[in-house]
Design a protein around this motif. Structure first.
Motif, PDB file in Angstrom:
ATOM      1  N   GLU A 274     -48.257  -9.691  -6.261  1.00 19.78           N
ATOM      2  CA  GLU A 274     -48.028  -8.449  -6.999  1.00 19.78           C
ATOM      3  C   GLU A 274     -46.917  -8.632  -8.032  1.00 19.78           C
ATOM      4  N   LYS A 275     -45.888  -9.376  -7.670  1.00 24.24           N
ATOM      5  CA  LYS A 275     -44.808  -9.639  -8.621  1.00 24.24           C
ATOM      6  C   LYS A 275     -45.332 -10.394  -9.842  1.00 24.24           C
ATOM      7  N   VAL A 276     -46.183 -11.378  -9.576  1.00 24.85           N
ATOM      8  CA  VAL A 276     -46.750 -12.171 -10.665  1.00 24.85           C
ATOM      9  C   VAL A 276     -47.565 -11.289 -11.603  1.00 24.85           C
ATOM     10  N   SER A 277     -48.365 -10.391 -11.034  1.00 24.02           N
ATOM     11  CA  SER A 277     -49.224  -9.540 -11.861  1.00 24.02           C
ATOM     12  C   SER A 277     -48.422  -8.548 -12.687  1.00 24.02           C
ATOM     13  N   ASN A 278     -47.190  -8.264 -12.288  1.00 21.59           N
ATOM     14  CA  ASN A 278     -46.352  -7.311 -13.015  1.00 21.59           C
ATOM     15  C   ASN A 278     -45.491  -7.962 -14.086  1.00 21.59           C
ATOM     16  N   ILE A 279     -45.525  -9.282 -14.154  1.00 24.61           N
ATOM     17  CA  ILE A 279     -44.727 -10.002 -15.146  1.00 24.61           C
ATOM     18  C   ILE A 279     -45.607 -10.312 -16.349  1.00 24.61           C
ATOM     19  N   SER A 280     -45.090 -10.038 -17.544  1.00 24.62           N
ATOM     20  CA  SER A 280     -45.907 -10.194 -18.748  1.00 24.62           C
ATOM     21  C   SER A 280     -46.259 -11.653 -19.024  1.00 24.62           C
TER      22      SER A 280
ATOM     23  N   LEU B 132     -30.018 -17.181  -8.533  1.00 23.30           N
ATOM     24  CA  LEU B 132     -29.133 -18.271  -8.120  1.00 23.30           C
ATOM     25  C   LEU B 132     -29.468 -19.548  -8.877  1.00 23.30           C
ATOM     26  N   MET B 133     -30.763 -19.829  -9.003  1.00 20.59           N
ATOM     27  CA  MET B 133     -31.164 -21.020  -9.737  1.00 20.59           C
ATOM     28  C   MET B 133     -30.768 -20.900 -11.206  1.00 20.59           C
ATOM     29  N   GLY B 134     -30.949 -19.706 -11.777  1.00 23.08           N
ATOM     30  CA  GLY B 134     -30.576 -19.501 -13.167  1.00 23.08           C
ATOM     31  C   GLY B 134     -29.094 -19.693 -13.406  1.00 23.08           C
ATOM     32  N   GLU B 135     -28.280 -19.241 -12.468  1.00 23.54           N
ATOM     33  CA  GLU B 135     -26.827 -19.393 -12.603  1.00 23.54           C
ATOM     34  C   GLU B 135     -26.422 -20.863 -12.594  1.00 23.54           C
ATOM     35  N   HIS B 136     -27.170 -21.671 -11.871  1.00 20.20           N
ATOM     36  CA  HIS B 136     -26.836 -23.096 -11.779  1.00 20.20           C
ATOM     37  C   HIS B 136     -27.423 -23.908 -12.934  1.00 20.20           C
ATOM     38  N   THR B 137     -28.543 -23.465 -13.487  1.00 21.01           N
ATOM     39  CA  THR B 137     -29.225 -24.264 -14.513  1.00 21.01           C
ATOM     40  C   THR B 137     -29.094 -23.695 -15.926  1.00 21.01           C
ATOM     41  N   ASN B 138     -28.571 -22.449 -16.043  1.00 24.00           N
ATOM     42  CA  ASN B 138     -28.505 -21.786 -17.352  1.00 24.00           C
ATOM     43  C   ASN B 138     -29.881 -21.706 -18.002  1.00 24.00           C
ATOM     44  N   GLU B 139     -30.907 -21.555 -17.183  1.00 21.64           N
ATOM     45  CA  GLU B 139     -32.277 -21.496 -17.672  1.00 21.64           C
ATOM     46  C   GLU B 139     -32.949 -20.233 -17.152  1.00 21.64           C
ATOM     47  N   THR B 140     -33.778 -19.616 -17.990  1.00 17.89           N
ATOM     48  CA  THR B 140     -34.498 -18.421 -17.592  1.00 17.89           C
ATOM     49  C   THR B 140     -35.457 -18.752 -16.454  1.00 17.89           C
ATOM     50  N   GLN B 141     -35.464 -17.881 -15.455  1.00 21.86           N
ATOM     51  CA  GLN B 141     -36.277 -18.120 -14.262  1.00 21.86           C
ATOM     52  C   GLN B 141     -37.489 -17.199 -14.235  1.00 21.86           C
ATOM     53  N   PHE B 142     -38.592 -17.701 -13.703  1.00 21.12           N
ATOM     54  CA  PHE B 142     -39.849 -16.967 -13.742  1.00 21.12           C
ATOM     55  C   PHE B 142     -39.756 -15.616 -13.041  1.00 21.12           C
ATOM     56  N   PHE B 143     -39.078 -15.554 -11.884  1.00 23.59           N
ATOM     57  CA  PHE B 143     -39.027 -14.309 -11.124  1.00 23.59           C
ATOM     58  C   PHE B 143     -37.791 -13.474 -11.442  1.00 23.59           C
ATOM     59  N   ALA B 144     -37.076 -13.819 -12.490  1.00 27.26           N
ATOM     60  CA  ALA B 144     -35.941 -13.018 -12.958  1.00 27.26           C
ATOM     61  C   ALA B 144     -35.815 -13.208 -14.464  1.00 27.26           C
ATOM     62  N   LEU B 145     -36.888 -12.855 -15.176  1.00 30.59           N
ATOM     63  CA  LEU B 145     -36.942 -13.134 -16.615  1.00 30.59           C
ATOM     64  C   LEU B 145     -35.836 -12.452 -17.399  1.00 30.59           C
ATOM     65  N   GLY B 146     -35.420 -11.273 -16.950  1.00 29.75           N
ATOM     66  CA  GLY B 146     -34.436 -10.525 -17.729  1.00 29.75           C
ATOM     67  C   GLY B 146     -33.003 -10.767 -17.327  1.00 29.75           C
ATOM     68  N   MET B 147     -32.743 -11.788 -16.504  1.00 31.56           N
ATOM     69  CA  MET B 147     -31.409 -11.936 -15.925  1.00 31.56           C
ATOM     70  C   MET B 147     -30.324 -12.208 -16.965  1.00 31.56           C
TER      71      MET B 147
ATOM     72  N   SER C 174     -34.097 -14.463 -23.887  1.00 34.96           N
ATOM     73  CA  SER C 174     -34.643 -13.321 -23.157  1.00 34.96           C
ATOM     74  C   SER C 174     -35.553 -12.484 -24.041  1.00 34.96           C
ATOM     75  N   ALA C 175     -35.174 -12.326 -25.320  1.00 28.06           N
ATOM     76  CA  ALA C 175     -36.010 -11.556 -26.240  1.00 28.06           C
ATOM     77  C   ALA C 175     -37.375 -12.213 -26.426  1.00 28.06           C
ATOM     78  N   MET C 176     -37.413 -13.542 -26.381  1.00 26.52           N
ATOM     79  CA  MET C 176     -38.673 -14.272 -26.532  1.00 26.52           C
ATOM     80  C   MET C 176     -39.565 -14.136 -25.308  1.00 26.52           C
ATOM     81  N   LEU C 177     -38.971 -14.262 -24.124  1.00 24.46           N
ATOM     82  CA  LEU C 177     -39.746 -14.395 -22.899  1.00 24.46           C
ATOM     83  C   LEU C 177     -39.931 -13.087 -22.137  1.00 24.46           C
ATOM     84  N   PHE C 178     -38.991 -12.160 -22.290  1.00 22.98           N
ATOM     85  CA  PHE C 178     -39.077 -10.885 -21.589  1.00 22.98           C
ATOM     86  C   PHE C 178     -39.563  -9.844 -22.583  1.00 22.98           C
ATOM     87  N   ASN C 179     -40.823  -9.995 -23.004  1.00 18.47           N
ATOM     88  CA  ASN C 179     -41.387  -9.187 -24.072  1.00 18.47           C
ATOM     89  C   ASN C 179     -42.837  -8.877 -23.722  1.00 18.47           C
ATOM     90  N   LYS C 180     -43.257  -7.647 -23.936  1.00 15.33           N
ATOM     91  CA  LYS C 180     -44.603  -7.226 -23.530  1.00 15.33           C
ATOM     92  C   LYS C 180     -45.716  -7.970 -24.251  1.00 15.33           C
TER      93      LYS C 180
END
Length: 561
Positions: free
Chosen positions: A142-148, A445-460, A473-479
Motif C-alpha cells: 500500500e505504501k508503494v502504491s501511494n508513492i508517485s 536513518l539510512m538517509g541521515e547516514h548516506t545524504n541520499e533520498t530514500q524510497f520510503f521517505a522521499l520528502g525527508m 526533493s523537488a525532482m523526486l517528490f513530485n506528482k
C-alpha cells in the motif's frame, strides 16, 4: 493501535530452537550460523556502510534479548553487482541478505538459477516495522502504491520477465532513489544575473552570457570529465526520453513493442526523429571551449570540485554527488543545488511549432515546467500558461510537455535482497529486517547516514536548509515524476546490444563528439567566431551513421538472439 509482532516471533523461535548447540561461527569469513543470526553483506559504493550498522543496531535492540535474533554485518564489498552477487550466493557463502543492485531476470533466469527469495507475500503484503517494534498502519504494498515514484520501472526490484505466472512479483526492497541531473552553482548564476534554466534554449542563453567574460574570469558554463565515466551521457538520455516520450523510451531500451513483442527490425529504434535532435544539443554542449580548464584530462571528482568551488556553472552528474563532496567542500555546499537537465527546446517546437515561432514555443515550454515543478495539475498548468502568454493550447500537448518535465533518469537501483539459498527459518527472520528497512524510520536513518533520498521517505529532505536537498526533493517528490531507467532489457538484452545508448558511439559518446574538435569559439580569445550550423550538420551525419551501423549489425548477424 500499537500491534506487537508476537505470534509470528514465537513460531519462528520454535523453528530456530531446533538448531540447538550444534550451530557455530565460521571463523573464516565472519559468517555466523546459529539458527538466529542473519548475515548481511553490502556493496560499499559511494554510501559507506555506517547506515547498515545503524539499522542492524536498531533491529538488535528489538529482537536480540527477547528472541535471540540479530543482524551480523559482514565486511563490505566494493563490487557487488549482478554477476559478483549471484556468484556469491551460488558459492554457498552463507550470506543471507544483500544490499546492492542486480538484474532480477539474471537472478531468476540466468546461469546460476533462482538466487533471490520472493518477497511478494513475505514482505510486501505486510506492514513495515517501526524502531519501537510496532507495525505501521499500511502494508508495504500500500505504501508503494501511494508513492508517485514508479516502482514498476525498477528492474532491480520487480520481476517482469518471461514467466508470466511470476510477472509483477517483488524480489527486492528499494532503498535509494537516485537521479541523474545537473549540479548547478547558484552563486555563479547569480553573479551573472542568470536564472536556473528550465529549457535548453535558456541554458544556451546562460552559456552565451558566461562565455563573453570567460577569457578573463576563467569561469565556464560546464565542468566535465571525458575520462571514462557515464555522467557525460546523461543529457542524451534525458533529451531522448523528453523528445520521444516515456513509451518510446521503453521501446528504445527493450526493442519490443508495447505488447512485449520483439521488433522484427530492432535497428528501427535508432530511426527516431529524436536521435538527430538530441545530438544537435549534445554536440553543442561538448564544444571543447565551453568546458572548464582541464576538462579533457581531469577525472570526474576534479570536475565536481570545480562546480563546488565556482569555476563552472553546470555539470552532468548524479544526486549522490553531495554525499561524495559535502565533507571536502562544506563551506561551499549552500552555493550548489541539483536540478533536472533542462527540457530540450526542440520538443517545444515539435508540440507548438505549428502555431508559434521558436521563441514563443520555448516560453510556453518554460511556463509549463514552472507548473510541473510547483506540483500543479495539467488543467491548471494549461489555463495559467494560456493566460500568462496569451496562447491557445491543446490539453494533449500540454500533458506531453508535463510528462517530459516530470522525467527523471534513475541511476540508483539499490535494494535489499534475501538469498534463496538461505535457510528457511533465517529467511523468515530476514523478512523482519527488510520490513524494518522499508519503514519510514528505517528510510530516514539510512538517509541521515548516506545524504541520499530514500524510497520510503522521499520528502525527508524537503525542508532542509541545503539547496542540494531542496532541488533533489523537488525532482523526486513530485506528482508528475516519471522514472526512466537507462538499462538494456527485453530483446535488446537478448541481442546483446548492451548498455550503450548508441553502440556506434561506444559507451561514452562524449569521446566520439569531442574527438571531432568542433567549436564556435576561438581557442585563444574565447570569442564567438562561428554558429551552431556546424553542430547541426555533425548531428545529422552522426544520426545517419548510428542507424546504418545498427542495421548492418542485424544484417551481418552480429545482433541476433
Amino acid at each position: 493501535m500499537r500491534k506487537k509482532i508476537t505470534t509470528f516471533l514465537c513460531a519462528v523461535t520454535a523453528m530456530t530452537c531446533l538448531c540447538g548447540t550444534s550451530c557455530s561461527k565460521d571463523q573464516g569469513n565472519g559468517v555466523i550460523k546459529d539458527g538466529k543470526t542473519v548475515n548481511v553483506k553490502v556493496t560499499s559504493a559511494g554510501y559507506g556502510t555506517s547506515f547498515v550498522t545503524a539499522l542492524a543496531e536498531k533491529f538488535n535492540d528489538i529482537y536480540k534479548d527477547s528472541t535471540g535474533y540479530k543482524i551480523n554485518v559482514l565486511p563490505a564489498q566494493t563490487n557487488l553487482g549482478n554477476t559478483n552477487l549471484l556468484q556469491d550466493i551460488y558459492s554457498d557463502s552463507g550470506v543471507d541478505v544483500y544490499w546492492s543492485s542486480v538484474s532480477i531476470s539474471l537472478a531468476l533466469e540466468g546461469q546460476y538459477g533462482r538466487c533471490l527469495y520472493d518477497l511478494t507475500d513475505s514482505v510486501y503484503s505486510k506492514p513495515a516495522i517501526k524502531f519501537d517494534g510496532t507495525e505501521e498502519s499500511e502494508t508495504i504494498s500500500e505504501k508503494v502504491s501511494n508513492i508517485s515514484y514508479d516502482i514498476s520501472n525498477m528492474d532491480t526490484v520487480v520481476y517482469n520477465g518471461k514467466n508470466t505466472n511470476e510477472s509483477g512479483k517483488f524480489y527486492g526492497v528499494p532503498t535509494t532513489v537516485g537521479s541523474a541531473g545537473f549540479a548547478v552553482n547558484l552563486r555563479v548564476l547569480k553573479e551573472y544575473g542568470l536564472e536556473v534554466p528550465k529549457t535548453t534554449k535558456e541554458m544556451w542563453h546562460c552559456v552565451d552570457v558566461m562565455m563573453e567574460k570567460a577569457a578573463t574570469t576563467r569561469v565556464f558554463p560546464f565542468a566535465y570529465s571525458i575520462s571514462g565515466n557515464g555522467y557525460t551521457g546523461q543529457p542524451l538520455q534525458y533529451w531522448f526520453a523528453q523528445y520521444e516520450g516515456v513509451n518510446e523510451w521503453k521501446k528504445f531500451w527493450s526493442m519490443q513493442d508495447e505488447n512485449g513483442n520483439n521488433l522484427a527490425q530492432p535497428y528501427e529504434v535508432f530511426a527516431a526523429d529524436g536521435v538527430e535532435e538530441i545530438l544537435k544539443d549534445y554536440y553543442r554542449m561538448y564544444d571543447e571551449n565551453i568546458g572548464s580548464d582541464g576538462s579533457k584530462m581531469q577525472d570526474f571528482t576534479s570536475a565536481q570540485a570545480q562546480i563546488m568551488m565556482g569555476d563552472a556553472a553546470f555539470m552532468a552528474t548524479g544526486s549522490w554527488m553531495y554525499n561524495e563532496e559535502h565533507l571536502r567542500y562544506s563551506e561551499y555546499t549552500k552555493d550548489v543545488s541539483f536540478i533536472k537537465i533542462p527540457v530540450i527546446s526542440a520538443f517545444g517546437v515539435k508540440l507548438f511549432g505549428d502555431k508559434y515561432d521558436e521563441d514563443k514555443c520555448d516560453a510556453i515550454l518554460s511556463a509549463i515546467c514552472d507548473g510541473v515543478d510547483a506540483g500543479k495539475d495539467v488543467e491548471t498548468i494549461k489555463s495559467e500558461t494560456e493566460t500568462a502568454l496569451n496562447v491557445s493550447l491543446d490539453l494533449e500537448d500540454v500533458a506531453k510537455a508535463v510528462e517530459a518535465r516530470g522525467i527523471v533518469i534513475d541511476r540508483s537501483g539499490s535494494a535489499w535482497y534475501i538469498s534463496e539459498k538461505s535457510d528457511d527459518e533465517i529467511k523468515e527472520i530476514a523478512t523482519l529486517f527488510l520490513r524494518m528497512c522499508a519503514s519510514e524510520d528505517g528510510a530516514k536513518l539510512m538517509g541521515e547516514h548516506t545524504n541520499e533520498t530514500q524510497f520510503f521517505a522521499l520528502g525527508m529532505f524537503a525542508e532542509s536548509d541545503e539547496p542540494w536537498f531542496k532541488g533533489t526533493s523537488a525532482m523526486l517528490f513530485n506528482k508528475h515524476v516519471k522514472a526512466c531507467v537507462a538499462e538494456a532489457r527485453g530483446y535488446r538484452a537478448e541481442l546483446g546490444v548492451g548498455e550503450a545508448m548508441f553502440p556506434y558511439m561506444t559507451r561514452y559518446p562524449v569521446n566520439h563528439v569531442m574527438a571531432q574538435g568542433l567549436t564556435v569559439y576561438d581557442s585563444r580569445t574565447l570569442k564567438k567566431t562561428g554558429d551552431i550550423s556546424i553542430f547541426n550538420a555533425a548531428a545529422k551525419e552522426c544520426a545517419t551513421q548510428i542507424y546504418d551501423h545498427a542495421k548492418k549489425q542485424v544484417e551481418d548477424g552480429i545482433w541476433k538472439s
